[in-house]
Design a protein around this motif. Structure first.
Motif, PDB file in Angstrom:
ATOM      1  N   ALA A  47      28.080  49.829  -7.790  1.00  0.00           N
ATOM      2  CA  ALA A  47      28.065  48.858  -8.881  1.00  0.00           C
ATOM      3  C   ALA A  47      29.366  48.960  -9.661  1.00  0.00           C
TER       4      ALA A  47
ATOM      5  N   ASP B  52      31.027  52.313 -11.242  1.00  0.00           N
ATOM      6  CA  ASP B  52      30.593  53.536 -10.560  1.00  0.00           C
ATOM      7  C   ASP B  52      31.814  54.374 -10.189  1.00  0.00           C
TER       8      ASP B  52
ATOM      9  N   SER C 232      33.396  42.575  -1.690  1.00  0.00           N
ATOM     10  CA  SER C 232      32.696  42.235  -2.923  1.00  0.00           C
ATOM     11  C   SER C 232      32.571  40.728  -3.099  1.00  0.00           C
TER      12      SER C 232
ATOM     13  N   ALA D 147      31.303  45.191  -8.355  1.00  0.00           N
ATOM     14  CA  ALA D 147      30.224  45.616  -7.454  1.00  0.00           C
ATOM     15  C   ALA D 147      30.554  45.210  -6.027  1.00  0.00           C
TER      16      ALA D 147
ATOM     17  N   ARG E 173      27.077  51.315  -1.169  1.00  0.00           N
ATOM     18  CA  ARG E 173      27.027  50.203  -2.104  1.00  0.00           C
ATOM     19  C   ARG E 173      27.237  50.753  -3.514  1.00  0.00           C
TER      20      ARG E 173
END
Length: 372
Positions: free
Chosen positions: A212, A215, A104, A79, A210
């Protein structure tokens, strides 16, 4: 007595009514006279048979797809926030090329965990060496040696696990070695690199976004190998030739069939998967094309134009050139594809079959036999 004679006469009349059409049909001559001048006047042309073979197949819709191994999805390993995108859509990339950078905190925690695990592993290994020396000198019991061995094994496994997590996140082994040796500071951001060569076809990440863990960020495909997903009617699912090329209509592209699906779709079609063998550069993944699928080769079938076949009383005929004119030969139509048919019958190599003005020949044939 009169009634008996009347019934006998009726039976004779009925038998005559049944036999007369049969006699007329049987009387239809197979050969009829057509001179060369009459052929020219009627516009009759012939096609000489070469050898039995299959006709060219029908055209079917197909979708250009990528083999599963050629399509790679790049997802966020941790993330974070996208700092910078280093590639553009439709840009070719090579293996190991940087794609984007992620800031991160999770990556920082992973580095810290790996560094701590490496430090604990070094201490455990030093303790094990000391306990082994003391045990050899008879100073400590065997139990303490076994406890030290277990602690060293656990710390080694924890260090390997922490390093594997960093490698899965995208950090290369030399960088991990520098980090765990405490010769390199913790990195504030992670550079995501390409694991294979190909073409960036779908760029989803944007600077400042942003994301996670897991993703999707982008997709990389290798268009050097492509497949065709062809939709065949269910009744022709087993009629395609396994050793002949499939051609893409309008392009210099060929493919070779691999396998047909075992399930019939909602449109009563079966998916035939084919591997493109030539002309890959003329196709794009995702586009729809028309392909021609060849039929299975036959050793007893002759390819002819559709117009060469006529029908009379439910039987198909072709007209073969003879010394006197033409001969009507009965045939069986096996396959048809557009303007071509595949027929079976008393034909041979070298026979000249009428392929133009065949209707005029049929009229001459029936007119000579007294037909309409």
């Amino acid at each position: 007595m009169i009634d008996r004679f009347w019934r006998a006469g009726a039976r004779c009349v009925l038998a005559s009514a049944v036999l007369l059409p049969l006699a007329a049909q049987a009387a239809t001559p197979a050969e009829f006279v057509v001179s060369a001048g009459q052929m020219r006047a009627l516009g009759v042309t012939v096609q000489r048979l070469d050898k039995p073979r299959a006709i060219r197949g029908l055209s079917y819709p197909a979708r250009v797809i990528l083999p599963p191994a050629q399509d790679v999805a790049v997802s966020a390993p941790v993330a974070g926030v996208v700092e910078q995108v280093l590639v553009s859509e439709h840009e070719p990339v090579v293996s190991g090329q940087p794609l984007l950078r992620l800031a991160s905190p999770e990556f920082g925690q992973m580095q810290l965990a790996a560094l701590q695990a490496a430090n604990r592993n070094r201490l455990a290994q030093q303790a094990l060496r000391r306990e082994r020396q003391l045990f050899a000198e008879g100073i400590v019991p065997e139990r303490r040696l076994r406890e030290a061995e277990a602690a060293a094994s656990d710390s080694r496994a924890a260090a390997y696990q922490a390093e594997a997590a960093l490698q899965l996140a995208g950090l290369d082994p030399p960088a991990i070695a520098r980090l765990t040796a405490a010769t390199h500071p913790l990195q504030p951001s992670l550079t995501v690199k390409s694991r294979s060569a190909g073409l960036v076809v779908d760029l989803l990440a944007r600077p400042g976004q942003r994301v996670a863990a897991a993703d999707p960020l982008l997709r990389i495909t290798d268009p050097s190998r492509l497949w065709l997903d062809i939709q065949l009617p269910a009744q022709r699912a087993d009629a395609w030739a396994k050793d002949r090329d499939i051609t893409v209509i309008g392009r210099s592209v060929t493919a070779r069939a691999m396998q047909a699906g075992a399930v019939v779709g909602e449109g009563q079609t079966v998916s035939l998967r084919a591997r493109v063998t030539a002309g890959v550069g003329q196709l794009r993944p995702g586009e729809f094309v028309q392909v021609q699928v060849p039929f299975v080769e036959r050793t007893d079938a002759w390819p002819l134009p559709l117009v060469a076949v006529v029908r009379q009383d439910g039987q198909a005929y072709v007209f073969v050139r003879t010394a006197k004119g033409f001969e009507a030969r009965p045939v069986t139509v096996l396959d048809s594809a557009g303007e071509a048919v595949s027929v079976q019958g008393p034909l041979g190599a070298g026979d000249a079959v009428a392929v133009r003005s065949v209707i005029a020949l049929k009229a001459a044939w029936l007119g000579e036999s007294g037909g309409e």
